[in-house]
Design a protein around this motif. Sequence first.
Motif: not given
Length: 512
Positions: A332-336, A384-385, A419-427
């Motif tokens: 999600f835009n603010d959580c996983i 790694e997350v 996945w890495i890109k989306q996690l990084y940008l959304l974070r």
Amino acid sequence: AALGEPLWQVLLQEGVGNQQSAPPDEPGTGAPGERRSTRRSTKALSTGPPITEEQVRKRQHISKEILDTERKYVHHLDTLCRVYIAPLKESASSNKGMIRAEDIKLIFSIVEVIANFHKTFLDEVEARVQNWGPVQCIGDVFLKNLDFFKFYSTYVNGYNEAMMCISRCTDRNKQFAEFLEAAAHNPTTDLLDLASFLIMPIQRLPRYVMLLADLLKNTPASHPDHANLTQALQRLKSVADFVNEAKRKAENAQKVMEVQNSLCSSKHMNGPLVVPHRKFIAEGDLAYHPPPKTSPLALKKSPSSSIFDPSSPPPSPSNLRNKQEVLHFHLFNDCILLSREDKSLVNFRKSDLAKKWRVKVMAKLTQVETKYLPDTPTIKYAFEVIVAPASSSSSSSSSPSVSRSFVFSATDQATKEDWIKQLYLLRSQAMPRKEVVDAEAEEIAAQNIDKQRKEEAKRQKEEVKKKQEEDKRRAKEEKAKASQQEEAQRKKKKKKGEKEPLIKKGEKKKKG
């Protein structure tokens, strides 16, 4: 308005009146009394390129699709009113209502008004389509009713709040949740749940725009329907543009609700999933490689300080179990959410996923860091997350107090990088803005002041207690000292008393 006049007609009293599909008969052409639409079309077709057989065929097909979809839409609105709204209103009128009347109004908004209007609108569409011909018109039907379509904005504006209300009432009221479940399995609902019905009005206007655009594309400029179709499409687009954006948000809100409905109850859920600002981004299965409990990867004292650092040492294959499991990743835009599939609870419903996922981890993106892992002989496309512990103010009793590491592997390099890109940008986007930081700083300052006050009160209490203990000790020492003095005096008196009787006894003997 006359007594009993439909509400939608009352709303339109000051709107556009009935428009004719063609101007009055022109003198000197055709037979007297001929229909105006026919008169206009005869003149128009004689002054421009005629309509082709292919266009006639396509126009007939599109008009039939307009009618078929309108019938289906009216049927669904009627089902919504009968299966959901009517029983809930009846229940609310009693003392044991499932939900309050205010909640019913918030959830369903002007659905009943929309349903009543479209019954009449369907009659008008049917009258045209069932008598369809090469020069038949339908643009004026839409043009005449455009003012009512503007009222859709009222429904659209309240949609997200309606979804929130459903989620809140479902969580708090078991009877309401059971009612929704039973209604969704009602054969008359086609196994569609409430959310599927409520999104239909939002989807309808964009569908009109698409159908009218196709119809206009196959209507030559010489056709009597061309001018009305052009105007109707242009004006409907202005309304649909707003609705399209709302439609996108509404469908995303519906997706968030579907995900929440698919989750089993879990102690790892840090509050409800459906909140106003939350947006669904992506989901998918990833191979999870759990480390042994003794591995430093299993528990970390602090999150990794390196993000996307290929130079960081990768996890050793010996530190990962040979057995891997699949975790489902909801982003999600603010959580996983990291979940396991609970096959024992899968309910094969048509409308949603039912209770399918058992949550293993729910974390805010501000707690999450992502680390690039190079390929190893045993693990490819891995990353790694790292989930840091939640702040003390927002963490639940079940939240861990240490960071946790999850090593995932994707099916290919492109999926891994996505996945890495989306996690990084959304974070990055989820990091607090200045005003949020200021608000949190004020809250922290207030908490610090409160903490200082409590510490000061505790210190004063300890000082009072210490003074009391000191006074008690002194009193005890003084009492002990006084007791010693009394004992010494008593012994002294006793010793003196023992000597005096001997002298007196001696004296008595002397006298005798």
